[in-house]
Motif scaffolding. Sequence first.
Motif, PDB file in Angstrom:
ATOM      1  N   LYS A 125      -2.844  -3.624 -15.591  1.00 22.65           N
ATOM      2  CA  LYS A 125      -4.091  -4.357 -15.774  1.00 22.65           C
ATOM      3  C   LYS A 125      -4.189  -5.524 -14.798  1.00 22.65           C
ATOM      4  CE  LYS A 125      -4.299  -3.178 -20.700  1.00 22.65           C
ATOM      5  NZ  LYS A 125      -4.333  -3.723 -22.081  1.00 22.65           N
ATOM      6  N   PHE A 126      -5.366  -5.671 -14.223  1.00 20.53           N
ATOM      7  CA  PHE A 126      -5.614  -6.761 -13.283  1.00 20.53           C
ATOM      8  C   PHE A 126      -5.338  -8.107 -13.938  1.00 20.53           C
ATOM      9  CE2 PHE A 126      -8.300  -9.923 -11.232  1.00 20.53           C
ATOM     10  CZ  PHE A 126      -8.068  -9.688  -9.889  1.00 20.53           C
ATOM     11  N   GLU A 127      -5.798  -8.272 -15.170  1.00 15.31           N
ATOM     12  CA  GLU A 127      -5.643  -9.564 -15.855  1.00 15.31           C
ATOM     13  C   GLU A 127      -4.193  -9.901 -16.150  1.00 15.31           C
ATOM     14  OE1 GLU A 127      -7.379  -6.544 -18.879  1.00 15.31           O
ATOM     15  OE2 GLU A 127      -7.581  -7.050 -16.735  1.00 15.31           O
ATOM     16  N   ASP A 128      -3.302  -8.912 -16.082  1.00 24.65           N
ATOM     17  CA  ASP A 128      -1.867  -9.139 -16.254  1.00 24.65           C
ATOM     18  C   ASP A 128      -1.142  -9.206 -14.905  1.00 24.65           C
ATOM     19  OD1 ASP A 128      -2.208  -9.062 -19.011  1.00 24.65           O
ATOM     20  OD2 ASP A 128      -1.783  -6.912 -19.136  1.00 24.65           O
ATOM     21  N   GLY A 129      -1.898  -9.302 -13.831  1.00 30.11           N
ATOM     22  CA  GLY A 129      -1.292  -9.331 -12.509  1.00 30.11           C
ATOM     23  C   GLY A 129      -0.684  -8.000 -12.115  1.00 30.11           C
ATOM     24  N   PHE A 130      -1.200  -6.907 -12.702  1.00 32.84           N
ATOM     25  CA  PHE A 130      -0.665  -5.554 -12.476  1.00 32.84           C
ATOM     26  C   PHE A 130       0.824  -5.473 -12.803  1.00 32.84           C
ATOM     27  CE2 PHE A 130      -4.220  -5.211  -9.205  1.00 32.84           C
ATOM     28  CZ  PHE A 130      -5.013  -4.407  -9.997  1.00 32.84           C
ATOM     29  N   ALA A 131       1.280  -6.303 -13.725  1.00 32.65           N
ATOM     30  CA  ALA A 131       2.693  -6.314 -14.119  1.00 32.65           C
ATOM     31  C   ALA A 131       2.960  -5.241 -15.173  1.00 32.65           C
ATOM     32  CB  ALA A 131       3.083  -7.685 -14.662  1.00 32.65           C
ATOM     33  N   ILE A 132       4.106  -4.600 -15.081  1.00 33.57           N
ATOM     34  CA  ILE A 132       4.455  -3.557 -16.034  1.00 33.57           C
ATOM     35  C   ILE A 132       4.794  -4.170 -17.385  1.00 33.57           C
ATOM     36  CG2 ILE A 132       6.924  -3.533 -15.445  1.00 33.57           C
ATOM     37  CD1 ILE A 132       6.811  -0.480 -15.729  1.00 33.57           C
ATOM     38  N   ASN A 133       4.401  -3.482 -18.451  1.00 37.25           N
ATOM     39  CA  ASN A 133       4.668  -3.922 -19.813  1.00 37.25           C
ATOM     40  C   ASN A 133       5.748  -3.009 -20.392  1.00 37.25           C
ATOM     41  OD1 ASN A 133       4.570  -4.204 -22.680  1.00 37.25           O
ATOM     42  ND2 ASN A 133       2.524  -5.092 -22.520  1.00 37.25           N
ATOM     43  N   MET A 289     -17.320 -12.399  -3.797  1.00 39.30           N
ATOM     44  CA  MET A 289     -17.522 -11.142  -4.519  1.00 39.30           C
ATOM     45  C   MET A 289     -16.256 -10.290  -4.594  1.00 39.30           C
ATOM     46  SD  MET A 289     -21.358  -9.877  -3.437  1.00 39.30           S
ATOM     47  CE  MET A 289     -21.308  -8.564  -4.681  1.00 39.30           C
ATOM     48  N   ILE A 290     -15.122 -10.860  -4.147  1.00 43.88           N
ATOM     49  CA  ILE A 290     -13.853 -10.140  -4.177  1.00 43.88           C
ATOM     50  C   ILE A 290     -12.791 -10.985  -4.869  1.00 43.88           C
ATOM     51  CG2 ILE A 290     -11.935  -9.302  -2.751  1.00 43.88           C
ATOM     52  CD1 ILE A 290     -14.245  -7.385  -2.708  1.00 43.88           C
ATOM     53  N   ASP A 291     -12.005 -10.344  -5.714  1.00 50.48           N
ATOM     54  CA  ASP A 291     -10.831 -10.979  -6.322  1.00 50.48           C
ATOM     55  C   ASP A 291      -9.660 -10.021  -6.149  1.00 50.48           C
ATOM     56  OD1 ASP A 291      -9.289 -12.821  -7.608  1.00 50.48           O
ATOM     57  OD2 ASP A 291     -10.207 -12.574  -9.581  1.00 50.48           O
ATOM     58  N   TRP A 292      -8.431 -10.553  -6.210  1.00 53.64           N
ATOM     59  CA  TRP A 292      -7.271  -9.694  -5.984  1.00 53.64           C
ATOM     60  C   TRP A 292      -6.030 -10.273  -6.623  1.00 53.64           C
ATOM     61  CZ3 TRP A 292      -4.450  -9.773  -0.605  1.00 53.64           C
ATOM     62  CH2 TRP A 292      -4.113 -11.074  -0.250  1.00 53.64           C
ATOM     63  N   ILE A 293      -5.004  -9.454  -6.689  1.00 51.61           N
ATOM     64  CA  ILE A 293      -3.642  -9.889  -6.984  1.00 51.61           C
ATOM     65  C   ILE A 293      -2.895  -9.761  -5.663  1.00 51.61           C
ATOM     66  CG2 ILE A 293      -1.551  -9.507  -8.323  1.00 51.61           C
ATOM     67  CD1 ILE A 293      -4.026 -10.325  -9.993  1.00 51.61           C
ATOM     68  N   VAL A 299       2.093  -2.577   2.388  1.00 54.68           N
ATOM     69  CA  VAL A 299       1.057  -3.041   3.324  1.00 54.68           C
ATOM     70  C   VAL A 299      -0.323  -2.671   2.801  1.00 54.68           C
ATOM     71  CG1 VAL A 299       2.519  -3.099   5.367  1.00 54.68           C
ATOM     72  CG2 VAL A 299       1.444  -0.939   4.703  1.00 54.68           C
ATOM     73  N   VAL A 300      -0.453  -2.714   1.471  1.00 52.74           N
ATOM     74  CA  VAL A 300      -1.725  -2.423   0.821  1.00 52.74           C
ATOM     75  C   VAL A 300      -2.005  -3.478  -0.240  1.00 52.74           C
ATOM     76  CG1 VAL A 300      -1.602   0.074   1.183  1.00 52.74           C
ATOM     77  CG2 VAL A 300      -0.610  -0.912  -0.889  1.00 52.74           C
ATOM     78  N   CYS A 301      -3.277  -3.589  -0.589  1.00 59.46           N
ATOM     79  CA  CYS A 301      -3.686  -4.407  -1.728  1.00 59.46           C
ATOM     80  C   CYS A 301      -4.810  -3.677  -2.446  1.00 59.46           C
ATOM     81  CB  CYS A 301      -4.113  -5.809  -1.291  1.00 59.46           C
ATOM     82  SG  CYS A 301      -5.483  -5.851  -0.113  1.00 59.46           S
ATOM     83  N   PHE A 302      -5.137  -4.129  -3.640  1.00 55.15           N
ATOM     84  CA  PHE A 302      -6.087  -3.405  -4.497  1.00 55.15           C
ATOM     85  C   PHE A 302      -7.098  -4.386  -5.087  1.00 55.15           C
ATOM     86  CE2 PHE A 302      -6.703  -0.324  -8.207  1.00 55.15           C
ATOM     87  CZ  PHE A 302      -7.246   0.685  -7.422  1.00 55.15           C
ATOM     88  N   PRO A 303      -7.957  -4.932  -4.230  1.00 53.41           N
ATOM     89  CA  PRO A 303      -8.933  -5.913  -4.707  1.00 53.41           C
ATOM     90  C   PRO A 303     -10.006  -5.273  -5.585  1.00 53.41           C
ATOM     91  CG  PRO A 303      -9.363  -5.354  -2.422  1.00 53.41           C
ATOM     92  CD  PRO A 303      -8.070  -4.681  -2.782  1.00 53.41           C
ATOM     93  N   LYS A 304     -10.715  -6.121  -6.308  1.00 53.20           N
ATOM     94  CA  LYS A 304     -11.831  -5.631  -7.119  1.00 53.20           C
ATOM     95  C   LYS A 304     -13.104  -6.371  -6.744  1.00 53.20           C
ATOM     96  CE  LYS A 304     -11.656  -8.588 -11.260  1.00 53.20           C
ATOM     97  NZ  LYS A 304     -11.698  -8.565 -12.731  1.00 53.20           N
ATOM     98  N   ILE A 305     -14.210  -5.679  -6.920  1.00 52.33           N
ATOM     99  CA  ILE A 305     -15.525  -6.246  -6.661  1.00 52.33           C
ATOM    100  C   ILE A 305     -15.950  -7.064  -7.869  1.00 52.33           C
ATOM    101  CG2 ILE A 305     -17.948  -5.709  -6.220  1.00 52.33           C
ATOM    102  CD1 ILE A 305     -16.945  -3.061  -4.939  1.00 52.33           C
ATOM    103  N   VAL A 306     -16.352  -8.288  -7.621  1.00 55.77           N
ATOM    104  CA  VAL A 306     -16.841  -9.164  -8.683  1.00 55.77           C
ATOM    105  C   VAL A 306     -18.364  -9.104  -8.658  1.00 55.77           C
ATOM    106  CG1 VAL A 306     -16.884 -11.509  -9.595  1.00 55.77           C
ATOM    107  CG2 VAL A 306     -14.831 -10.651  -8.425  1.00 55.77           C
TER     108      VAL A 306
END
Length: 366
Positions: A125-133, A289-293, A299-306
């Motif tokens: 989850k983005f809101e968890d910083g894409f951290a594993i649970n 209009m962009i947010d990210w972790i 060499v990749v990132c996974f931003p989201k559109i706000v």
Amino acid sequence: MKYARMAIEVESPEEYGYDLIRNNLSESSIRDRTIADFGLTIPNLTLLYGEHRGDKRLRELVAAQGSGLSADDVLVTTGAAGALFIISTTLLRPADHLVVIRPNYATNIETPRAIGCQISLIDLKFEDGFAINLDAVRQAIQANTRLVSVTCPHNPTGTMLTREQLDGLVSLTGDLGIHLLVDETYRDLSYDVQLPISSSLADHVISVSSLSKAYGIPGVRTGWLITKDPELYVKFLAAKEQINICGSIVDEWISGAVLEQRDDFLALLRVEMRKRLSIVRDWVASEPMIDWIEPSGGVVCFPKIVADAAFDTKAFYARLLEKHGTYVGPGHWFEMPTNFFRIGYLWPTQDELHAGLEGISKALRD
């Protein structure tokens, strides 16, 4: 086996046509290298059947990257994709269950689906910083679970497990007698802390990697899996022999020659990685209009559109390519919402990266 083509392959740049893309920000690797880039001259090799396990020099170079590993723990495969296919078809049957951390490399999901397995998907989850649970992994495990599958550094988010999280996964799966698969294709592209090769930590852990992403030679189809379990190794070897007997003599010679340059090559590469990450960081900071972790590996990132719910992501991707010549990896490639997309920032040239990021900003507002 009920095969289905994966969206990430159907819509890949090589399928769509590189000539139609000006700024390719969809790739998850460094820029493609040539034989000359590594200063190599291929010798007059005898094109015989190679060692079924893979060239011994190559296996020794791979094993030397970990602690307590030997060449006998390494099985050379046709890319990481070949390793993942061997693992799934060896370990899984239709009645089995596995747990997959999603997003994940599509093969880690699609091959078990083709087998007919039941899959529990744990979405980062983005809101968890894409951290594993780890609790979510524990709760997803069933009596017939045979495998837990993760990637680190993670594709497409660029996030990494902490050592504590990795040890937790190793302990959890070991206690329950379940195999742990860690796709480490991006391990050599860690920025600061490099975790140990996971399979060096316990016999039930299987590591997978390749030279495609970190070394820019996907046309040399060389990957590998590592296991310290000798009985399991023989099963994987049997699968490889039934698929393609052995690898390419030429590919494995090139791979060994490239890995002999590993330290010098990666030292220079990491300097450029940090430069490119800084470019993307500055762009994200300037783009409301962009947010990210921010990634910590790969060499990749996974931003989201706000944007509000009325924002048309399908139209955004269309005009991004058609009007601005820029290609990114949309979220549906990873079974994620389409307001997320993958940016690969080391495959394009620096000028292409700048132009692509500018194109994204314009396409968001067109």
